[in-house]
Design a protein around this motif. Structure first.
Motif, PDB file in Angstrom:
ATOM      1  N   GLY A  15       0.785  -1.215   0.000  1.00 30.17           N
ATOM      2  CA  GLY A  15       0.000   0.000   0.000  1.00 30.17           C
ATOM      3  C   GLY A  15       0.821   1.272   0.000  1.00 30.17           C
ATOM      4  N   GLY A  16       2.102   1.130   0.228  1.00 31.61           N
ATOM      5  CA  GLY A  16       2.994   2.279   0.276  1.00 31.61           C
ATOM      6  C   GLY A  16       3.461   2.725  -1.097  1.00 31.61           C
ATOM      7  N   SER A  17       4.370   3.691  -1.091  1.00 31.98           N
ATOM      8  CA  SER A  17       4.866   4.297  -2.323  1.00 31.98           C
ATOM      9  C   SER A  17       6.382   4.370  -2.318  1.00 31.98           C
ATOM     10  CB  SER A  17       4.300   5.710  -2.500  1.00 31.98           C
ATOM     11  OG  SER A  17       2.888   5.700  -2.571  1.00 31.98           O
ATOM     12  N   LEU A  18       6.943   4.340  -3.518  1.00 33.83           N
ATOM     13  CA  LEU A  18       8.370   4.557  -3.722  1.00 33.83           C
ATOM     14  C   LEU A  18       8.559   5.298  -5.031  1.00 33.83           C
ATOM     15  CD1 LEU A  18      10.252   1.208  -2.858  1.00 33.83           C
ATOM     16  CD2 LEU A  18      10.506   3.404  -1.694  1.00 33.83           C
ATOM     17  N   PHE A  47       8.562  -5.960 -18.851  1.00 29.24           N
ATOM     18  CA  PHE A  47       8.348  -4.536 -19.090  1.00 29.24           C
ATOM     19  C   PHE A  47       7.400  -3.979 -18.033  1.00 29.24           C
ATOM     20  CE2 PHE A  47       7.892  -0.733 -21.561  1.00 29.24           C
ATOM     21  CZ  PHE A  47       6.552  -0.369 -21.492  1.00 29.24           C
ATOM     22  N   VAL A  48       7.721  -2.794 -17.528  1.00 34.58           N
ATOM     23  CA  VAL A  48       6.878  -2.117 -16.552  1.00 34.58           C
ATOM     24  C   VAL A  48       6.263  -0.860 -17.156  1.00 34.58           C
ATOM     25  CG1 VAL A  48       6.821  -0.934 -14.327  1.00 34.58           C
ATOM     26  CG2 VAL A  48       8.212  -3.006 -14.609  1.00 34.58           C
ATOM     27  N   ALA A  49       7.107  -0.005 -17.713  1.00 31.68           N
ATOM     28  CA  ALA A  49       6.618   1.260 -18.258  1.00 31.68           C
ATOM     29  C   ALA A  49       7.634   1.802 -19.256  1.00 31.68           C
ATOM     30  CB  ALA A  49       6.383   2.274 -17.148  1.00 31.68           C
ATOM     31  N   GLY A  50       7.146   2.597 -20.208  1.00 27.42           N
ATOM     32  CA  GLY A  50       8.019   3.218 -21.186  1.00 27.42           C
ATOM     33  C   GLY A  50       7.561   4.629 -21.485  1.00 27.42           C
ATOM     34  N   ILE A  51       8.496   5.452 -21.930  1.00 25.94           N
ATOM     35  CA  ILE A  51       8.192   6.843 -22.223  1.00 25.94           C
ATOM     36  C   ILE A  51       8.923   7.249 -23.497  1.00 25.94           C
ATOM     37  CG2 ILE A  51      10.059   7.696 -20.723  1.00 25.94           C
ATOM     38  CD1 ILE A  51       8.131  10.033 -19.965  1.00 25.94           C
ATOM     39  N   PHE A  68       1.436   3.103 -11.223  1.00 27.44           N
ATOM     40  CA  PHE A  68       2.778   3.606 -11.491  1.00 27.44           C
ATOM     41  C   PHE A  68       2.705   4.739 -12.522  1.00 27.44           C
ATOM     42  CE2 PHE A  68       5.369  -0.536 -10.587  1.00 27.44           C
ATOM     43  CZ  PHE A  68       4.754  -0.644  -9.360  1.00 27.44           C
ATOM     44  N   THR A  69       3.633   5.686 -12.395  1.00 29.80           N
ATOM     45  CA  THR A  69       3.727   6.786 -13.348  1.00 29.80           C
ATOM     46  C   THR A  69       5.176   6.985 -13.758  1.00 29.80           C
ATOM     47  OG1 THR A  69       1.816   7.903 -12.348  1.00 29.80           O
ATOM     48  CG2 THR A  69       3.244   9.216 -13.769  1.00 29.80           C
ATOM     49  N   ALA A  80      12.069   8.905 -14.185  1.00 27.49           N
ATOM     50  CA  ALA A  80      11.601   8.479 -12.871  1.00 27.49           C
ATOM     51  C   ALA A  80      10.422   7.522 -13.008  1.00 27.49           C
ATOM     52  CB  ALA A  80      11.192   9.688 -12.034  1.00 27.49           C
ATOM     53  N   LEU A  81      10.247   6.731 -11.967  1.00 30.15           N
ATOM     54  CA  LEU A  81       9.092   5.846 -11.883  1.00 30.15           C
ATOM     55  C   LEU A  81       8.477   6.030 -10.502  1.00 30.15           C
ATOM     56  CD1 LEU A  81       7.488   3.622 -13.425  1.00 30.15           C
ATOM     57  CD2 LEU A  81       8.827   1.953 -12.109  1.00 30.15           C
TER      58      LEU A  81
END
Length: 124
Positions: A15-18, A47-51, A68-69, A80-81
């Motif tokens: 439930g937390g954030s990093l 794969f998690v995320a791409g920009i 996630f952003t 950053a993620l």
């Protein structure tokens, strides 16, 4: 190629954030599509995320969408993620990667620059 160094991993409760950061050195950071991948013990890298190069296009794995952003700052050569609502299933080593491409590529084999990885552990 660019040299990549991740930071920001650690231990967090469910439930937390990093927030993970990746600093790039080398030429023309703006010309690289950037991606975040992760690898859990005994599993393949995923794969998690791409920009995109400009930051105008984003792509997320279904498993992290809405939680996630990914973002980038071409002036600072960083990507950053931001990870929120973390789950134990998010536990993995997270890698930053770069590829000279026009489009976001969600497969690891096309990326030719990788960071050393940073451990993220989510406890239940």
């Amino acid at each position: 190629q660019v040299q990549l160094v991740e930071s920001g991993g650690g231990l967090v409760q469910a439930g937390g954030s990093l927030r993970l950061s990746c600093a790039a050195s080398g030429r023309a950071f703006w010309s690289y599509v950037m991606g975040w991948f992760r690898q859990a013990p005994g599993k393949e890298r995923e794969f998690v995320a791409g920009i995109s190069r400009s930051g105008g296009s984003l792509l997320y794995a279904d498993s992290v969408k809405g939680r996630f952003t990914i973002s980038r700052d071409n002036a600072k050569n960083t990507v950053a993620l931001q990870m929120s609502s973390l789950k134990p299933g998010d536990t993995a080593v997270y890698y930053c990667a770069a590829v000279a491409s026009i489009t976001i590529i969600p497969t690891s084999d096309k990326y030719d620059s990788w960071g050393q990885g940073t451990q993220v552990t989510v406890s239940s």
